[in-house]
Enzyme design. Structure first.
Site, PDB file in Angstrom:
ATOM      1  N   TYR A  76      12.066  -1.679  42.936  1.00 13.02           N
ATOM      2  CA  TYR A  76      12.287  -1.702  44.385  1.00 13.02           C
ATOM      3  C   TYR A  76      11.811  -0.413  45.026  1.00 13.02           C
ATOM      4  CZ  TYR A  76      14.847  -1.693  48.827  1.00 13.02           C
ATOM      5  OH  TYR A  76      15.190  -1.607  50.159  1.00 13.02           O
ATOM      6  N   SER A 115      12.696   2.053  52.998  1.00 10.79           N
ATOM      7  CA  SER A 115      14.002   2.461  52.491  1.00 10.79           C
ATOM      8  C   SER A 115      13.930   3.934  52.146  1.00 10.79           C
ATOM      9  CB  SER A 115      14.368   1.654  51.237  1.00 10.79           C
ATOM     10  OG  SER A 115      15.483   2.216  50.567  1.00 10.79           O
TER      11      SER A 115
END
Length: 259
Positions: free
Chosen positions: A159, A146
Protein backbone atom coordinates in the site's frame (compact mmCIF):
# COMPACT_ATOMS: atom_id res chain seq x y z
CA UNK A 1 -10.76 32.35 -1.32
CA UNK A 2 -14.50 32.91 -0.86
CA UNK A 3 -16.96 30.17 -1.71
CA UNK A 4 -18.13 32.23 -4.67
CA UNK A 5 -14.61 32.66 -6.07
CA UNK A 6 -13.84 28.98 -5.38
CA UNK A 7 -16.89 27.94 -7.38
CA UNK A 8 -16.01 30.34 -10.18
CA UNK A 9 -12.48 28.96 -10.39
CA UNK A 10 -13.19 25.23 -10.08
CA UNK A 11 -16.87 24.88 -11.00
CA UNK A 12 -19.45 24.33 -12.17
CA UNK A 13 -19.06 20.53 -11.95
CA UNK A 14 -16.74 18.37 -9.83
CA UNK A 15 -15.94 14.72 -10.40
CA UNK A 16 -15.27 12.54 -7.34
CA UNK A 17 -14.21 8.90 -7.54
CA UNK A 18 -14.78 6.56 -4.61
CA UNK A 19 -17.66 8.78 -3.48
CA UNK A 20 -19.77 6.12 -1.75
CA UNK A 21 -18.02 6.40 1.64
CA UNK A 22 -15.20 7.95 3.64
CA UNK A 23 -13.22 10.84 2.22
CA UNK A 24 -14.89 10.59 -1.18
CA UNK A 25 -18.34 10.96 0.35
CA UNK A 26 -17.06 13.90 2.41
CA UNK A 27 -15.70 15.60 -0.73
CA UNK A 28 -19.07 15.17 -2.43
CA UNK A 29 -20.96 16.70 0.50
CA UNK A 30 -18.49 19.56 0.92
CA UNK A 31 -18.52 20.43 -2.78
CA UNK A 32 -22.31 20.28 -2.96
CA UNK A 33 -22.50 22.76 -0.08
CA UNK A 34 -20.18 25.02 -2.11
CA UNK A 35 -22.69 25.03 -4.97
CA UNK A 36 -21.10 22.44 -7.26
CA UNK A 37 -22.97 19.97 -9.39
CA UNK A 38 -21.38 16.55 -9.25
CA UNK A 39 -20.27 13.51 -11.19
CA UNK A 40 -19.93 10.68 -8.68
CA UNK A 41 -18.50 7.26 -9.31
CA UNK A 42 -18.01 4.11 -7.25
CA UNK A 43 -18.92 0.44 -7.35
CA UNK A 44 -21.87 0.80 -4.95
CA UNK A 45 -24.26 2.84 -7.07
CA UNK A 46 -27.11 2.36 -4.60
CA UNK A 47 -25.21 4.51 -2.14
CA UNK A 48 -24.46 7.09 -4.80
CA UNK A 49 -28.12 7.23 -5.84
CA UNK A 50 -29.17 7.77 -2.23
CA UNK A 51 -26.55 10.49 -1.83
CA UNK A 52 -27.64 12.18 -5.06
CA UNK A 53 -31.27 12.19 -3.88
CA UNK A 54 -30.29 13.65 -0.51
CA UNK A 55 -28.14 16.41 -2.03
CA UNK A 56 -30.81 17.27 -4.59
CA UNK A 57 -33.44 17.55 -1.87
CA UNK A 58 -31.35 19.59 0.57
CA UNK A 59 -29.20 21.69 -1.76
CA UNK A 60 -30.61 21.40 -5.27
CA UNK A 61 -27.44 19.64 -6.46
CA UNK A 62 -27.54 18.02 -9.88
CA UNK A 63 -25.65 14.73 -9.85
CA UNK A 64 -24.58 12.31 -12.55
CA UNK A 65 -23.98 8.83 -11.10
CA UNK A 66 -21.61 6.55 -13.01
CA UNK A 67 -21.08 3.05 -11.71
CA UNK A 68 -17.46 2.00 -12.11
CA UNK A 69 -15.10 -0.52 -10.59
CA UNK A 70 -11.66 1.03 -10.98
CA UNK A 71 -10.10 -2.40 -10.51
CA UNK A 72 -11.09 -2.80 -14.17
CA UNK A 73 -8.22 -1.28 -16.20
CA UNK A 74 -10.68 0.01 -18.80
CA UNK A 75 -12.91 1.83 -16.29
CA UNK A 76 -11.04 5.17 -16.37
CA UNK A 77 -11.39 5.40 -20.16
CA UNK A 78 -15.14 4.76 -19.89
CA UNK A 79 -15.43 7.43 -17.20
CA UNK A 80 -13.56 9.94 -19.37
CA UNK A 81 -15.74 9.13 -22.38
CA UNK A 82 -18.92 9.19 -20.32
CA UNK A 83 -18.30 12.76 -19.17
CA UNK A 84 -17.47 14.20 -22.58
CA UNK A 85 -19.20 17.53 -22.88
CA UNK A 86 -19.62 17.98 -19.12
CA UNK A 87 -17.89 21.14 -17.87
CA UNK A 88 -15.84 19.52 -15.10
CA UNK A 89 -13.54 22.03 -13.43
CA UNK A 90 -12.39 19.90 -10.49
CA UNK A 91 -11.33 16.26 -10.55
CA UNK A 92 -10.93 14.45 -7.23
CA UNK A 93 -9.19 11.12 -7.82
CA UNK A 94 -9.96 9.57 -4.47
CA UNK A 95 -10.80 5.89 -4.93
CA UNK A 96 -8.37 3.47 -3.32
CA UNK A 97 -7.94 0.74 -0.74
CA UNK A 98 -5.19 -0.70 1.40
CA UNK A 99 -3.63 -4.03 2.30
CA UNK A 100 -1.99 -4.34 5.70
CA UNK A 101 0.19 -7.03 7.20
CA UNK A 102 3.31 -9.03 6.42
CA UNK A 103 4.05 -8.53 2.72
CA UNK A 104 4.53 -12.17 1.69
CA UNK A 105 1.33 -13.22 3.46
CA UNK A 106 -0.82 -11.25 1.03
CA UNK A 107 -2.36 -12.66 -2.13
CA UNK A 108 -0.63 -11.51 -5.33
CA UNK A 109 -4.03 -11.04 -6.98
CA UNK A 110 -5.11 -8.66 -4.21
CA UNK A 111 -1.94 -6.62 -4.64
CA UNK A 112 -2.45 -6.48 -8.41
CA UNK A 113 -6.01 -5.22 -7.88
CA UNK A 114 -4.76 -2.61 -5.43
CA UNK A 115 -2.17 -1.34 -7.90
CA UNK A 116 -4.84 -1.00 -10.57
CA UNK A 117 -7.15 1.02 -8.32
CA UNK A 118 -4.51 3.05 -6.48
CA UNK A 119 -2.04 3.70 -9.31
CA UNK A 120 -3.40 2.93 -12.77
CA UNK A 121 -6.73 4.73 -12.24
CA UNK A 122 -5.41 8.10 -11.05
CA UNK A 123 -2.73 8.13 -13.76
CA UNK A 124 -5.24 7.43 -16.53
CA UNK A 125 -7.82 9.85 -15.14
CA UNK A 126 -5.22 12.61 -14.97
CA UNK A 127 -4.14 11.85 -18.52
CA UNK A 128 -7.72 12.10 -19.75
CA UNK A 129 -8.90 15.13 -17.80
CA UNK A 130 -5.83 17.38 -17.75
CA UNK A 131 -6.20 18.47 -21.40
CA UNK A 132 -9.79 19.50 -20.65
CA UNK A 133 -8.78 21.43 -17.54
CA UNK A 134 -5.94 23.19 -19.36
CA UNK A 135 -8.26 24.07 -22.24
CA UNK A 136 -10.58 25.77 -19.73
CA UNK A 137 -7.64 27.83 -18.46
CA UNK A 138 -8.53 27.10 -14.84
CA UNK A 139 -9.46 24.16 -12.68
CA UNK A 140 -8.08 21.69 -10.19
CA UNK A 141 -6.91 18.13 -9.79
CA UNK A 142 -6.76 16.47 -6.36
CA UNK A 143 -5.18 13.08 -5.75
CA UNK A 144 -5.84 11.20 -2.52
CA UNK A 145 -2.60 9.53 -1.48
CA UNK A 146 -1.57 8.88 2.15
CA UNK A 147 1.09 9.84 4.66
CA UNK A 148 2.26 6.27 4.07
CA UNK A 149 3.27 7.32 0.58
CA UNK A 150 5.87 9.68 2.05
CA UNK A 151 8.14 6.88 3.33
CA UNK A 152 8.19 3.09 2.98
CA UNK A 153 6.02 1.71 5.78
CA UNK A 154 6.79 -1.79 7.10
CA UNK A 155 3.74 -4.05 7.36
CA UNK A 156 1.98 -1.72 4.94
CA UNK A 157 4.58 -2.17 2.25
CA UNK A 158 2.51 -2.71 -0.89
CA UNK A 159 0.00 0.00 0.00
CA UNK A 160 2.78 2.41 0.92
CA UNK A 161 4.46 1.75 -2.43
CA UNK A 162 1.22 2.36 -4.32
CA UNK A 163 0.67 5.68 -2.58
CA UNK A 164 4.29 6.69 -3.19
CA UNK A 165 3.48 6.51 -6.90
CA UNK A 166 0.49 8.81 -6.35
CA UNK A 167 2.67 11.31 -4.46
CA UNK A 168 5.23 11.34 -7.27
CA UNK A 169 2.51 11.59 -9.92
CA UNK A 170 0.95 14.56 -8.18
CA UNK A 171 4.26 16.31 -7.58
CA UNK A 172 5.33 15.92 -11.19
CA UNK A 173 2.02 17.18 -12.54
CA UNK A 174 2.04 20.09 -10.10
CA UNK A 175 5.30 21.19 -11.71
CA UNK A 176 4.03 20.63 -15.24
CA UNK A 177 0.86 22.64 -14.58
CA UNK A 178 2.56 25.77 -13.28
CA UNK A 179 1.26 28.75 -15.23
CA UNK A 180 -1.63 26.82 -16.82
CA UNK A 181 -4.33 27.86 -14.34
CA UNK A 182 -4.73 24.26 -13.19
CA UNK A 183 -3.97 23.61 -9.52
CA UNK A 184 -2.73 20.15 -8.54
CA UNK A 185 -2.75 18.99 -4.93
CA UNK A 186 -1.87 15.59 -3.52
CA UNK A 187 -3.73 14.91 -0.30
CA UNK A 188 -1.83 12.78 2.23
CA UNK A 189 -4.26 12.00 5.04
CA UNK A 190 -3.41 10.17 8.22
CA UNK A 191 -5.95 7.96 9.99
CA UNK A 192 -9.42 9.11 8.92
CA UNK A 193 -12.92 8.14 9.99
CA UNK A 194 -14.16 5.52 7.53
CA UNK A 195 -15.55 2.01 7.29
CA UNK A 196 -11.96 0.74 7.41
CA UNK A 197 -11.12 2.48 10.71
CA UNK A 198 -14.44 1.88 12.46
CA UNK A 199 -13.81 0.01 15.70
CA UNK A 200 -10.01 0.31 15.56
CA UNK A 201 -9.44 1.54 19.10
CA UNK A 202 -5.63 1.27 18.93
CA UNK A 203 -5.35 4.06 16.32
CA UNK A 204 -4.91 7.53 17.75
CA UNK A 205 -5.63 10.87 16.12
CA UNK A 206 -8.39 9.69 13.77
CA UNK A 207 -9.66 12.72 11.84
CA UNK A 208 -13.26 13.22 10.67
CA UNK A 209 -13.57 12.76 6.91
CA UNK A 210 -15.41 16.07 6.51
CA UNK A 211 -12.48 17.88 8.14
CA UNK A 212 -10.10 16.22 5.67
CA UNK A 213 -12.22 17.27 2.68
CA UNK A 214 -12.80 20.82 3.92
CA UNK A 215 -9.16 21.47 4.77
CA UNK A 216 -8.00 20.02 1.46
CA UNK A 217 -10.27 22.30 -0.55
CA UNK A 218 -9.15 25.27 1.53
CA UNK A 219 -5.49 24.46 0.71
CA UNK A 220 -5.91 23.45 -2.93
CA UNK A 221 -3.57 26.20 -4.15
CA UNK A 222 -0.82 25.24 -1.69
CA UNK A 223 0.57 22.15 -3.43
CA UNK A 224 2.24 19.98 -4.27
CA UNK A 225 1.33 17.91 -1.17
CA UNK A 226 -0.85 18.50 1.86
CA UNK A 227 -1.17 16.61 5.15
CA UNK A 228 -4.38 17.79 6.90
CA UNK A 229 -3.84 15.95 10.19
CA UNK A 230 -1.48 17.91 12.46
CA UNK A 231 -0.57 14.82 14.49
CA UNK A 232 0.45 12.84 11.42
CA UNK A 233 2.09 15.86 9.80
CA UNK A 234 4.43 16.20 12.75
CA UNK A 235 5.02 12.45 12.98
CA UNK A 236 6.03 12.03 9.35
CA UNK A 237 8.08 15.22 9.26
CA UNK A 238 10.03 13.75 12.19
CA UNK A 239 10.41 10.36 10.51
CA UNK A 240 11.59 11.87 7.23
CA UNK A 241 14.16 13.93 9.11
CA UNK A 242 15.76 10.84 10.65
CA UNK A 243 18.37 8.64 8.96
CA UNK A 244 16.23 6.28 6.90
CA UNK A 245 17.51 3.10 8.62
CA UNK A 246 16.65 4.53 12.02
CA UNK A 247 13.19 5.62 10.91
CA UNK A 248 12.36 2.26 9.34
CA UNK A 249 13.69 0.27 12.29
CA UNK A 250 11.48 2.21 14.67
CA UNK A 251 8.45 1.86 12.41
CA UNK A 252 8.99 -1.88 11.99
CA UNK A 253 9.17 -2.42 15.74
CA UNK A 254 6.06 -0.36 16.44
CA UNK A 255 3.98 -1.95 13.65
CA UNK A 256 5.04 -5.58 14.15
CA UNK A 257 2.59 -6.22 16.98
CA UNK A 258 -0.29 -4.70 15.02
CA UNK A 259 0.29 -6.66 11.81
Amino acid sequence: MTRESFHERYGPVALVTGASSGIGLAFAEELAERGFDLVLTARRTDRLDALADRLASSLGTKTMVIGADLADPDAPARLIAGTEGTDIGLVVSNAGFNIKGLFESKEPSAMAKMLTVNCHAPMQLAHGFLPRLKARGQGGLIFTASVEGLIGCPYSTAYSASKALVVSLGEGLWGECLGTGVDVLTLCPGATESEATAGLTHIQGIQPARDVARLTLEHITEGPTYVPNERYRGMFEHLRGLPRREALTGMAESMKNLA
